[in-house]
Design a protein around this motif. Structure first.
Motif, PDB file in Angstrom:
ATOM      1  N   LEU A  55       0.834  -1.207   0.000  1.00 32.28           N
ATOM      2  CA  LEU A  55       0.000   0.000   0.000  1.00 32.28           C
ATOM      3  C   LEU A  55       0.863   1.250   0.000  1.00 32.28           C
ATOM      4  O   LEU A  55       0.603   2.200  -0.752  1.00 32.28           O
ATOM      5  CB  LEU A  55      -0.920  -0.015   1.218  1.00 32.28           C
ATOM      6  N   ASN A  58       2.654   1.886  -3.315  1.00 33.95           N
ATOM      7  CA  ASN A  58       1.773   2.241  -4.420  1.00 33.95           C
ATOM      8  C   ASN A  58       1.066   3.568  -4.180  1.00 33.95           C
ATOM      9  O   ASN A  58      -0.011   3.818  -4.735  1.00 33.95           O
ATOM     10  CB  ASN A  58       0.742   1.127  -4.641  1.00 33.95           C
ATOM     11  N   ARG A  61      -2.752   4.116  -3.346  1.00 36.55           N
ATOM     12  CA  ARG A  61      -3.800   3.976  -4.361  1.00 36.55           C
ATOM     13  C   ARG A  61      -4.315   2.549  -4.490  1.00 36.55           C
ATOM     14  O   ARG A  61      -5.387   2.334  -5.045  1.00 36.55           O
ATOM     15  CB  ARG A  61      -3.271   4.457  -5.721  1.00 36.55           C
ATOM     16  N   GLY A  62      -3.578   1.573  -4.033  1.00 35.87           N
ATOM     17  CA  GLY A  62      -3.996   0.183  -4.159  1.00 35.87           C
ATOM     18  C   GLY A  62      -3.001  -0.737  -3.484  1.00 35.87           C
ATOM     19  O   GLY A  62      -1.989  -0.297  -2.908  1.00 35.87           O
ATOM     20  N   GLU A  64      -1.628  -3.673  -5.093  1.00 35.32           N
ATOM     21  CA  GLU A  64      -1.221  -4.615  -6.124  1.00 35.32           C
ATOM     22  C   GLU A  64      -0.056  -5.475  -5.633  1.00 35.32           C
ATOM     23  O   GLU A  64       0.884  -4.984  -5.024  1.00 35.32           O
ATOM     24  CB  GLU A  64      -0.821  -3.855  -7.393  1.00 35.32           C
ATOM     25  N   THR A 144     -10.985  -7.524  -2.877  1.00 34.71           N
ATOM     26  CA  THR A 144     -11.553  -6.354  -2.214  1.00 34.71           C
ATOM     27  C   THR A 144     -11.494  -6.504  -0.700  1.00 34.71           C
ATOM     28  O   THR A 144     -11.134  -5.561   0.026  1.00 34.71           O
ATOM     29  CB  THR A 144     -13.003  -6.140  -2.672  1.00 34.71           C
ATOM     30  N   ARG A 147      -7.886  -6.048   0.433  1.00 39.77           N
ATOM     31  CA  ARG A 147      -7.495  -4.639   0.459  1.00 39.77           C
ATOM     32  C   ARG A 147      -8.058  -3.938   1.688  1.00 39.77           C
ATOM     33  O   ARG A 147      -7.372  -3.140   2.333  1.00 39.77           O
ATOM     34  CB  ARG A 147      -7.980  -3.945  -0.808  1.00 39.77           C
ATOM     35  N   ARG A 217     -10.621   7.916  -0.997  1.00 37.35           N
ATOM     36  CA  ARG A 217      -9.522   6.966  -0.956  1.00 37.35           C
ATOM     37  C   ARG A 217      -8.697   7.183   0.304  1.00 37.35           C
ATOM     38  O   ARG A 217      -9.039   7.988   1.163  1.00 37.35           O
ATOM     39  CB  ARG A 217      -8.649   7.113  -2.208  1.00 37.35           C
TER      40      ARG A 217
END
Length: 524
Positions: A55, A58, A61-62, A64, A144, A147, A217
């Protein structure tokens, strides 16, 4: 200005005011700048887990590659074991250790990753490709939830926070519907019915709420920016190793937690790609049907004529293809030289132009062919209009259109088209005859199911029968809803059109992760 107009203008002004405040709020709550620390190999006394680092790396933002990094971290801590039997890293397997089975003190997202591996493990191990999900919806829901759990951990550590505070977010949300209330009152005063008034009142608020939701966000805290700078220094140190990006997952035995952090930071490209917790490769699916793990390659016959067709449909397609062939043949045989005429100088602007009739005939044949193929759409009409333009604006009696009209018999292109549609008509007739035979029976496990465009279009169903490593998808009628990925079924099929006529459930799909079990090939 009437009161109704004043209400409309007042609502519009409030929308503009809301947008201005919203833009100012975005500017005031934008993420700070991460200052990278010098390149370092130090993890620190109490380093953040690789999932949280994903996190931070990135820019909030995400997350990944967070799942892959967490799996590598579990391997570095001895809870799972990654084994690569040969030189190909894609054949790596993951095995649950005794420590992993007994592990209790795990963070929620770590437990989620470990549970997914356990759910796919047979006799303690599974290929890394089998970890991927077989359905897009389940993969999206799982990631989801992952995250959400990682963000909760980051907030607990003081590294992340809501972009908008509770007061600001609530104020923006409630004020987004204030202009709509003015529009509703104005609509009622203007004589509109209640339904129309509610629509003009809710629509602006829904649009503004949508913008607000897209902006909700995560945002860095000062401590988060500081720690992100530290991990940027570790990224620089790992990037300096030229071979680090191509390290396989099994290299965790040598690089320990560095491989997990490299995957979280996007440095270890190969491991991040192989350890996918997404929907996986739709053309290469791992299956346990038959007792051992196998990578089954799936072929989807998207361009196969007659795929999924019933006997009435095949007869209709045959008749349509035959009509196109007969019409084009008659057009080519009856064509006369005067179909390509010159326009006199004193023409009154008639639509009859040199080659227009020829263009119309060819374009009409092409449109009929597209209707037969089921590819007709509104864009086809635009292409047809453009195809008519050369014949509409030709200005002489010589050239291609004149030579085509003067040609005796069909042109080579017309002959090819007639032969194609004639063969297609015969092909559909043969398929219709084959459909009269008794359906064949096949049994296996559903590997994947994919929808196609159109509500009445058959879906793809990939079935593993256990006897080969390759399979071709069947056509499942769109109305069927009782079959799920992972279920074992007995199908009555028509091999000619690869259509499923009936389906009998042998064993329902197992919930919670498609946990597999060793199933003999002759299961019934």
């Amino acid at each position: 200005m009437t009161h109704t107009e004043q209400l409309y203008w007042g609502g519009a002004a409030l929308i503009v005011l809301w947008l201005v405040v919203f833009v100012l709020a975005l500017a005031a709550t934008r993420n700070g700048v991460v200052t990278p620390a010098p390149a370092t190999q130090e993890l620190g006394d109490d380093p953040e887990p690789p999932g949280v680092v994903a996190l931070l790396g990135n820019q909030w933002r995400g997350v990944e590659h967070a799942a892959a990094a967490t799996l590598l971290d579990l391997a570095a801590r001895g809870l799972v074991e990654l084994r690569q039997p040969g030189d190909d890293p894609i054949r790596t397997t993951v095995h649950i250790t005794e420590a992993g089975r007994a592990a209790r003190e795990l963070k929620p997202y770590e437990r989620r990753v470990l549970d997914r591996v356990i759910a796919r493990a047979v006799n303690g191990g599974t290929p890394i490709g089998a970890i991927a999900f077989r359905e897009d919806k389940r993969a999206a829901a799982w990631n989801t939830a992952l995250r959400r759990e990682i963000i909760a951990e980051a907030r607990l550590r003081g590294l992340s926070r809501f972009r908008f505070g509770p007061l600001l977010g609530s104020a923006l949300l409630f004020s987004a519907f204030v202009p709509g209330s003015l529009f509703t009152v104005a609509a009622v005063m203007g004589g509109h019915n209640i339904r129309a008034a509610l629509f003009v009142g809710v629509a602006p608020g829904a649009a503004l709420a949508y913008l607000l939701g897209k902006a909700m966000r995560e945002r860095a805290t000062p401590k988060g920016l500081e720690r992100a700078g530290h991990w940027a220094g570790l990224r620089a140190w790992l990037t300096a190793h030229e071979d680090f990006a191509q390290l396989p997952p099994a290299a965790v035995t040598v690089w320990d937690r560095y491989l997990a952090y490299g995957t979280a930071l996007g440095v270890t490209v190969l491991s991040g790609r192989l350890l996918g917790f997404d929907a996986g490769d739709r053309r290469r699916v791992w299956s346990l049907y038959g007792g051992t793990w196998r990578a089954v390659r799936i072929r989807y016959p998207r361009l196969r004529p007659g795929f999924g067709g019933t006997t009435p449909q095949l007869l209709w397609w045959a008749a349509a293809a035959g009509a196109v062939a007969a019409g084009l043949c008659a057009f080519a045989v009856l064509r006369q030289p005067d179909w390509s005429v010159a326009v006199d100088a004193g023409s009154d602007g008639s639509l009859r132009r040199p080659g227009l009739i020829l263009s119309a005939g060819w374009v009409l044949s092409a449109l009929l062919g597209l209707v037969v193929a089921g590819k007709f759409s509104r864009w086809t009409l635009l292409v047809a209009f453009l195809a008519m333009m050369p014949g509409n604006f030709a200005d002489g009696s010589h050239g291609f259109f004149h030579d085509a009209a003067a040609h005796e018999g069909p042109l080579p292109g017309e002959l090819a088209a007639v032969a194609l549609f004639g063969a297609l008509a015969v092909y559909y007739l043969v398929l219709a005859c084959l459909e009269r035979r008794e359906p064949a029976a096949v049994t296996g496990e559903v590997l994947r199911m994919e929808s196609r465009r159109g509500r009445q279009t058959a879906r793809f169903l990939a079935l593993d029968e256990g006897g080969t490593d390759r399979t071709t998808a069947w056509a499942l009628p769109a109305a069927s809803r009782d079959i799920a990925t992972g279920a074992q079924v007995r199908l009555k099929v028509s091999p000619a059109t690869r259509t499923i006529r009936s389906a009998e459930l042998v064993r329902a799909a197992l919930p919670e992760g498609d946990r597999p079990r060793a199933v003999p090939r002759n299961a019934s």
